[in-house]
Design a protein around this motif. Structure first.
Motif: not given
Length: 285
Positions: A203, A208-209, A212, A219
């Motif tokens: 996360l 991933v951030v 997102a 995330p």
């Protein structure tokens, strides 16, 4: 951010025995028995229809009670539990299954898994044969394994004549298990991911951030969506109602091919859990 529950049913994956498993389920690893009833009830209220537990988790009693008291017809909830290492062996497996079913308060099980191969003990083939017997009696609909490597799978298939429907393995962006997933695909074995979020490590990954932010999702939702688009069955867990709902809200968006590739590139081969080749907890071997 406001999370909305999905009203449509979770898509299913058809297993090699013709039965179907929801592609998104709710896991209860490390959820204490005292918390399991509320967590499973929240999951069912949210729309989850697959619950994954195990004898060693110590929460089968409250998981079963939550399912029974929620009041859905039994056939609408897909229930999985797992045989612990210390119970491997033909006769001991039959006894352990009876004990799990008594704790769950259920007449049949949708999926039974061998929790770990513990290959040094040399019992997983006889254990799977006991699974076959239970299935022939109609007490289990589908039989599979968990944490099996390719050599373990090949031995089960060769010596029992039956291919497990599922192999539930540690799988997250930092451990993508591409080679094992390819073997699964070749043999019609569904890949089910435990620790799908890398116990939270994924996360915080900058890739991933960023994704997102691009998708307007969290995330966690991005990673779960990555699993689903890979074709994995995924079982995130949480005891926090808002996160249980958040993890379910993953069917109204898709990741692009570029976003998928960026997450694929995070694979470092890093395990969080034990190595299945050497893990022998619960056995005196």
């Amino acid at each position: 951010m406001t999370f909305r529950s999905e009203t449509s049913a979770v898509p299913s994956h058809v297993l090699n025995d013709g039965n179907a498993i929801p592609t998104l389920g709710f896991g209860v690893f490390q959820i204490a028995d005292a918390e399991a009833f509320d967590a499973v009830t929240t999951a069912l209220e949210t729309g989850y229809r697959s619950i994954d537990t195990a004898a060693i988790y110590g929460n089968e009693v409250e998981v079963g009670r939550a399912i029974r008291e929620f009041g859905l017809p039994r056939e609408e909830v897909y229930l999985t539990t797992k045989l612990w290492n210390s119970e491997q062996g033909y006769d001991s497996t039959l006894r352990a299954f009876d004990a799990s079913m008594k704790r769950l308060g259920m007449d049949y099980l949708d999926l039974y898994l061998i929790h770990w191969p513990v290959a040094r003990a040399g019992r997983f083939v006889d254990t799977f044969r006991a699974f076959q017997e239970l299935k022939s009696q109609g007490r289990i609909r589908s039989i599979g394994v968990s944490n099996f490597n390719r050599d373990h799978l090949e031995r089960v298939i060769a010596e029992t004549g039956e291919t497990p429907v599922v192999n539930q393995i540690e799988l997250h962006p930092h451990l993508a298990q591409a080679e094992l997933r390819a073997f699964h695909a070749e043999h019609g074995i569904a890949t089910e991911a435990w620790s799908p979020l890398g116990q939270g490590a994924g996360l915080k990954d900058p890739v991933v951030v960023d994704i997102a932010g691009e998708t307007g999702r969290t995330p966690a939702q991005v990673i779960i969506r990555w699993h689903l688009q890979l074709g994995n069955v995924v079982i995130p867990k949480s005891v926090t109602p808002s996160r249980i709902r958040e993890n379910f809200d993953v069917f109204s968006f898709e990741l692009t091919a570029d976003q998928m590739q960026r997450i694929d590139g995070l694979d470092q081969g890093n395990r969080i859990g034990p190595d299945p080749a050497v893990f022998t907890a619960g056995l005196d071997v």
